[in-house]
Structures are given as C-alpha cells and as structure tokens.
Design an enzyme around this catalytic site. Structure first.
Site, short mmCIF file in Angstrom:
data_model
loop_
_atom_site.label_atom_id
_atom_site.label_comp_id
_atom_site.label_asym_id
_atom_site.label_seq_id
_atom_site.Cartn_x
_atom_site.Cartn_y
_atom_site.Cartn_z
N GLU A 430 -12.27 -22.85 -33.23
CA GLU A 430 -12.42 -21.42 -32.98
C GLU A 430 -11.32 -20.98 -32.01
O GLU A 430 -10.28 -20.54 -32.42
CB GLU A 430 -13.83 -21.11 -32.46
CG GLU A 430 -14.11 -19.63 -32.54
CD GLU A 430 -15.59 -19.29 -32.77
OE1 GLU A 430 -16.42 -20.20 -32.85
OE2 GLU A 430 -15.89 -18.09 -32.85
N GLU A 694 -22.02 -22.39 -23.30
CA GLU A 694 -22.17 -21.24 -24.21
C GLU A 694 -23.64 -20.83 -24.33
O GLU A 694 -23.97 -19.65 -24.36
CB GLU A 694 -21.64 -21.59 -25.60
CG GLU A 694 -21.79 -20.50 -26.63
CD GLU A 694 -21.14 -20.87 -27.96
OE1 GLU A 694 -21.02 -22.08 -28.24
OE2 GLU A 694 -20.76 -19.95 -28.70
#
Ligand code: BGC
Length: 814
Positions: A430, A694
């Site tokens: 990502e 996260e």
C-alpha cells in the site's frame, strides 16, 4: 545567535524567485527592530535590496529583484534589542533552473528488460580547472548519481514521489570537489521506484503506473575561472549503458542482486516526458539512524519498528547466497508476514568471493524483526532507519514512563511514514499518500517536526491531482483513479493541511498558494448539499474499535454525521483563511453556520451517544452553548462508563481528549489517556508497541492478530505503523505539559498546564520560528521560557496573566 531560514526550504537550487526570509534567536532578547540585506557578493558591496523594520516579524518579504535561474546571492540579518544591534548573521541562496528552457538535458534510459536497474555513464574531459560545478538531476524512477565513482550526496530514493505525469522534482548538488581537470565520469543507477515499480494493493497492484521506461535527466554545469562554462547533459550522444548486478528492485517486494552475473552493454534511448520540473522544497530522504544488531545469521529483533533496511558486511565464497526477510511482529516465534499481504519485503543476493558491504538498492521495508539466511560469514549487521530528513522541533516528557513510550511511538510513526510523501503505512502493498491519515495527524506532525517544506511539496501535488470539479482524491499522488474522491475527513486535507502548516509556520504564502484549491473543494461539496447537509457515502470514523474487522467504515458514529461535522469545520477554516488573507469571508462563515445548525437538528440527539459524536460536535462548534456542558458530561460518562477505554476511530481520535479537557473533565481525559485495557493508547504500549498501530486491537488480548479480513477483502488490513491514532501527542504537549504556540493570526503562546492522572511532573519544548519555547511543571513550580516576539499568557486556572519574554518561574502553593 541568529539562525536563518527561508521559505524556499533549501539553500541550493531553490525554485522560488522571491523567497520570504526569517530568523530565530537563541536568546530571548526583547527585540525592537531588524535589518535584512541581500547582495550579490559576500562583502555586501553590491546590494540588491534592504529592509528595515520594527518588531520581530515571522517572515520578511524578499527585498529586491527576483532571482533568475542559477543566481547566487548572500543575505544577512541583524536585530536591535535592549543590548543594541547584534552582529550580522548571513547565509547564501542559489536559484535552480527556473525555466524549462534552462534544461538542455534529455531524459535518457536504457533498453533494459523492464525490471533491471541499468547503469548510465558518460566520460568527459575538462580542459580547464573547476571554479564551481552544479549538478541538476532527477529521474523517471529513483537514482543514485556519482561523479568519478563517488556519490554526489547521501540522499536515497531521489527524487522522491510526486504526481510524475505532472510534476517531477529535481535536486541540485555542488559537485565541484568531485571533479578534476582532465578525465571525468558522470554515472547513475536508475531503479524503478514509484515510477515503474509496483503500486496499489491486492488485485489492483500493478507496475508501470507512470511509464515503462526509467530514465535519467542530468545537467552538469562546470564554471571555469576564466568565466567559461562546460555543460554535460544526458542525451543520445556520448552516453553508454550497461546492465548491473541489480536484477530487480521493487519498493514492495525488495531487491534482488546477483554479483556473479556478467554485465553487458545496453542500447541507450531518449525518453520523452513532459512533466513540469520543480525544485524540491522538502528535505531529501536519507539514512537518519542506525541500530546495531548482532553479527550473525538468524532471526533478529531491532527493538524498534522502523522504515528502512538492513545493512550487512559479509565474507563470502563465490556463489554463496544471502536473504533478508522482514516483518513488524512475530507470531509463534516466526516472522508474521500475513499483514504484509502481497508485498514480499525480501532482499536477496548471490555473492562473489570476497568481503562485501551490502545494502538493498532502491527499496525500503517497514520492520522491527528480520531473518537473515546465508551460508556466507556474517561480519556486521545493522538496521538503518530511512525517511525524509525532517527536523525535530518538539520534545515532551512526564513522570509516567508509559506515556513517554507512547510519545516515542508517535514520533517513530511519523518518521516511518514521512518518506517523501505522508504515507498510511510503510510495510504492506500500500504505502500510499492517504489524505485522511495525513489530515488527522497534520497538527501533531507539524508540532513534532518542521514539516513546512515537506507538506508544501505534497500540497502542490494535491492541487495538481484535484479534479476539475474541485473534488479531492483520497490518495495523493492519485494512483487509484478519479472515482476515489470526495470523502469527508480525507478530501478535507485540501483545507486542513494548508491551514495547519500556515498556523505553525506563520507563512501566509502557504494559504495563498492553496486558497483556490481549498475553495474548490468546499464549493464542490456545497453544490451537492441536500437540505443543507452532505449526504454522500463516507468512510466516516474509520476503524472505530467496534467496527467489524472487515468493514472499517461501519463505526458506531453515523458516517454522514461525522462527514458533515468535519466538513463544517473545513468550511469554517476556509472562512478563517479568507479573513486572514484580507478577503470577504462572510459567505463561507454563513455556510459553515448553516451546516452546523442543520447537523445539530438532524444528529444532535444521536451525536451525544458516542465518543466520536460528542468530540466532533463539541470541537467543531455544532453544540449550542446551552448544551455544551451536557455534552461534555455525556462524553465523560461514555469514557468512564467504558472503563477509560477509547471508542473512537480515525476522525474522532484527534479531538476526543481536547473535547474533555476544554470542558473541564480532566478526570475522564486522564482516565482515557492512562487506560491500559484494550482498546486504548497504553494497551498498545503495554503490548510492547514501538510505533502506533493501525487497529486499536492489532494484537488482541489473547495474543492473536486482528488481520481484519472480510469476505470482500480476504487479505485484511493490519499495519503496526499507522500514525493516525498518534494525533494524541499534540494533547500531551498542549494540555498535559500545557504549551500551545501559534503564529497566526498573531504570534501567541498560551501556557496552560492541566495536571492530572497522578502525574508529578511534565515538560514540553518547541522550536518555534523565533526561538525555543518551553514549559516544565512539578508539584512546586511552573517554569516557562518564552522566546522573543510573542504575546504570551499563563493560564493555571482558567484566567490569563501576561508572561514576559524570557524565563518565568511561578511557585505553586499546595
Ligand atoms: C489505509 C488507511 C486509509 C483507508 C481509507 C486503508 O487501506 O491504510 O489508512 O485511510 O484505507 O480507506
């Protein structure tokens, strides 16, 4: 005594014709006035301009004719205080190539096999001595460039990532010391980087987003003492290319080197590319810290989750191999690679006989653990942290070591993710410039490090990537396509980040550059309002701890409610920006008021039921005065009733502690800060985190990983280095230690410590644009350092008293 700075960010090869000038003072003098001079010569006999003024401005406008390409000027400052005039402090500034027509170089690539890293080189003679030499260089891809076999700088992954189809950054290096009269060589390795390497996750992962040919653009200008100039440029003539031992180098997958491969000549080819060439303002990506590891093969724990790579020294026999695999966490004693999804994060070498110093070329990994597999003799191992070389500006510490560790984790979250652009995470497939993540973290980011140049570069890309409708993509540079735009809290980065940068740096030019983009985003949404509200799809309070693992947008707080609250705040910031720039702002202030009113009508009774609803409605002015205390107490109850556990996702988290402390509920604020149960900030710390996770429950209390898989997205989503929840750090500085500094609308410092939670002392400092501000409190006194040039206030109990410049010690009566 004076430290000089300019709005161009760098000294050499700047892209701004009329940079603003500023300085900070090492001593808290009471300044009366200043004098700035710009000249063509070091002796200041050929003066180009001068400004004299009163007081201590944050920035002074460029005093003189604008810079032309390559122009080098000297500038100096002195200040007048009670002690008289200071000595002059001086610096130089040199313009880069400001016009496309200054470039005679052409992009030059090699006929490689599409994945290899080629070497391009040219040999040239210099018939006269070298007085001065500049190399202007960039690449379609990432490059390391050398003169006579020596690297021109220690920058890595240059020129960084921009919206390459539109803007390409270049760097300027002083290479005079590397050249000699006689024979010379200019050479470069060009890797795929973001230009040709893999980008985007899962099935959408692809190479060659910007093109299938890497290329170098280099222009070497050598000035001789007789005033003549030799220029060497990339182009079809005089250059050769060869294959190298780097078989592939990918940001996600890692690099593969085979030293035993024979190298062969490759044809060179000119590559057409029309992007605007821009001088970079932000700091280059560099190696910033080294962590020694044991010199052995096997599994290693660096002790710090970081972004970078492993550096090795080995002694090998011909054909021996070496592999380094990386991961952020271990599972059952082994590297947990599932969170990396399809990113292989593996570097391999086939070695030639002899001793080698090894660093994986043109890649980076997010890792704390690595496994080294080799049959060669390992002589030395270290881990190298790599990121944009942003300057640290703030410190915090307190009597609770767990909170200090949390603060370190936030700092490392920023260091790991400020790599050319602000990324969501540095490890999996990502690593994109998610606008929402940057937006929620921007206030803390700009406090911990000087991010003015870093964000100026990225905001220029954001403006380029903004769609003609005004819509703003959720990632910048936008590699997802035009459909992925228009999300509350994400696209709002277009407004919030310029505002944050300007308030922190005092540089109004940031707002001038961005105001059209800010307005375009706001107008885009305003045009869609239905019944005064924005009713589009929202990612909302992304990653609320109670959202289903595979559906991060399904938060407790309604997504539309959250989107409208955040958008109302953006509209208000636009109104504030227009007022600051001296234009009419009333219309937007009215729009903001209208959305706040409508959102209150529609969601007022719902907002009070969640931590995020309360926090956003309180902080963004949606709650009428008469209802504020009710909301604050409801929020405190939601926190205390939940055992101090947090209930917010990406958008609620930055505001929840402020909402409590603004409303006087320090009991609940400290309960939230100091809770160790899952989910909470200190739960992560108790689990041994060294960066921000996260997900609040990335490692669940039973030790399992919350990979966040779903039917739609089996691979899941779990990073251990995502800075969004790190937005807590600004509250530590501004409320726990009590130091708030802003440069706009007027330079102001508010010292308002709010002790609690059993802390016995706390301290914070900040290198402001004018000097160092600091606060320290313990049970006996508060000590404050105020740099020159601020209106400063002490607020210990809700009332303000003026603070003088310099040190003030206030005893506390028990
Ligand atoms: C990213 C986030 C981002 C989100 C939005 C994720 O994949 O890692 O940080 O903001 O997507 O959809």
């Amino acid at each position: 005594m004076l430290k000089l700075r300019t709005s161009a960010g760098r000294e050499l090869g700047i892209g701004v014709r009329e940079p603003s000038l500023g300085w900070s003072l090492a001593e808290p003098l009471s300044v009366r006035g200043f004098e700035v001079e710009v000249a063509d010569d070091e002796q200041f006999t050929r003066l180009r301009g001068r400004t004299r003024g009163e007081g201590y401005p944050t920035w002074v406008a460029w005093p003189g004719p604008p810079l032309a390409s390559r122009e080098r000027v000297h500038w100096r400052v002195r200040v007048e205080s009670d002690a008289g005039w200071s000595d002059w402090a001086g610096a130089v500034l040199e313009a880069g190539l400001l016009e496309r027509s200054d470039w005679s170089a052409q992009f030059l690539g090699a006929d490689d096999n599409g994945v290899q890293v080629p070497r391009l080189s040219t040999a040239f003679g210099l018939g006269r001595p070298v007085a001065k030499a500049r190399l202007y260089v960039t690449a379609l891809g990432v490059h390391t460039t050398s003169v006579n076999g020596r690297l021109v700088s220690d920058d890595v992954l240059a020129p960084g990532w921009t919206a390459y189809d539109q803007r390409l950054g270049y760097d300027t290096y002083d290479v005079g010391a590397l050249l000699r009269q006689g024979d010379n060589e200019l050479s470069a390795l060009v890797g795929d980087g973001w230009f040709r390497g893999n980008l985007v996750w899962g099935e959408r992962m692809h190479r060659c987003h910007y093109g299938d040919r890497t290329a170098l653009l280099a222009q070497l200008e050598v000035d001789h003492p007789d005033g003549s100039r030799t220029t060497i440029v990339t182009g079809p003539d005089g250059w050769t290319a060869s294959s190298t031992d780097i078989l592939s180098a990918d940001l996600y997958h890692g690099s593969s080197v085979d030293q035993t491969q024979p190298q062969s000549a490759l044809p060179v080819r000119v590559v057409e590319h029309r992007a605007e060439l821009v001088a970079r303002q932000g700091p280059p990506v560099r190696r910033t810290e080294v962590f020694p590891c044991e010199p052995r093969a096997g599994l290693h724990d660096v002790g710090q989750n970081l972004t970078g790579w492993v550096r090795l020294r080995v002694r090998a026999q011909e054909g021996q191999t070496l592999t380094v695999r990386h991961a952020e966490v271990l599972l059952d004693g082994e590297l947990a690679t599932a969170p990396l999804r399809a990113a292989r994060c593996t570097d391999t070498w086939v070695l030639r006989e002899g001793e080698h110093e090894l660093e994986p070329p043109f890649t980076f990994h997010g890792f704390r653990y690595f496994e080294l597999l080799t049959d060669a003799k390992v002589l030395a191992v270290e881990s190298v942290a790599v990121h944009s070389d942003i300057v640290r500006t703030a410190d915090f510490a307190c009597s609770d070591e767990r909170v200090n560790q949390l603060h370190r984790n936030v700092v490392w979250g920023q260091r790991g993710n400020f790599l050319s652009i602000p990324t969501d995470c540095p490890q999996r497939d990502e690593r994109l410039g998610w606008t929402g993540d940057a937006q929620v973290f921007a206030h803390t980011a700009g406090l911990l490090h000087d991010c003015r140049g870093f964000f100026a570069d990225w905001l220029a890309d954001l403006r380029h990537e903004q769609l003609p409708t005004g819509n703003v993509p959720v990632v910048v540079p936008n590699v997802l396509g035009p459909d992925e735009a228009g999300i509350g809290g994400w696209s709002d980065a277009a407004v919030v980040i310029p505002w944050e940068v300007a308030v922190r740096s005092g540089d109004v030019a940031v707002l001038r550059d961005s105001v059209d983009s800010m307005r375009a985003w706001v107008d885009f949404v305003v045009a869609q309002l239905q019944g005064g509200l924005w009713l589009g799809f929202q990612l909302g309070d992304w990653l609320d701890p109670d959202a289903p693992p595979g559906a991060a947008w399904q938060a407790k707080a309604d997504g539309m409610m959250v989107g409208n609250a955040v958008f109302a705040h953006s509209v208000q910031l636009l109104a504030d920006t227009l007022a600051l720039l001296g234009g009419p702002s009333a219309d937007y202030a009215d729009v903001a008021r209208g959305i706040r009113g409508k959102a209150w009508e529609r969601w007022g009774s719902e907002a009070i039921t969640t931590q995020t609803g309360c926090a956003l409605f309180l902080r963004f002015g949606l709650v009428p005065d008469a209802d504020r205390q009710r909301f604050v107490d409801a929020l405190a109850e939601l926190v205390l009733g939940n055992g101090g556990r947090i209930g917010t996702g990406f958008l609620g988290t930055p505001e929840v502690l402020y909402a409590l402390s603004d409303g006087g509920r320090l009991d609940a604020a400290y309960a939230l800060l100091l809770c160790e149960e899952c989910p909470s900030w200190l739960y992560q710390v108790a689990q041994g985190a060294t960066t921000m996770w996260e997900r609040w429950d990335a490692i669940r209390p039973d030790g399992s990983l919350n990979l966040g898989g779903s039917e739609r997205n089996e691979a899941g989503m779990l990073s251990f280095n995502h800075y969004a929840y790190g937005a807590v750090a600004s509250w530590l500085h501004e409320v726990v230690a009590g130091l708030t500094v802003r440069e706009l609308p007027v330079p102001e410092i508010v010292v308002a410590p709010r002790p609690g939670g059993g802390l016995t002392w706390a301290e914070a400092s900040l290198d402001t644009p004018r000097g160092r501000a600091a606060v320290r409190w313990d049970t006996k006194r508060v000590t404050v350092d105020v740099p020159a040039g601020y209106a400063a206030w002490l607020d210990l109990d809700g009332t303000r008293t003026a603070l003088p410049t310099g040190r003030t010690v206030v005893p506390l009566t028990q």
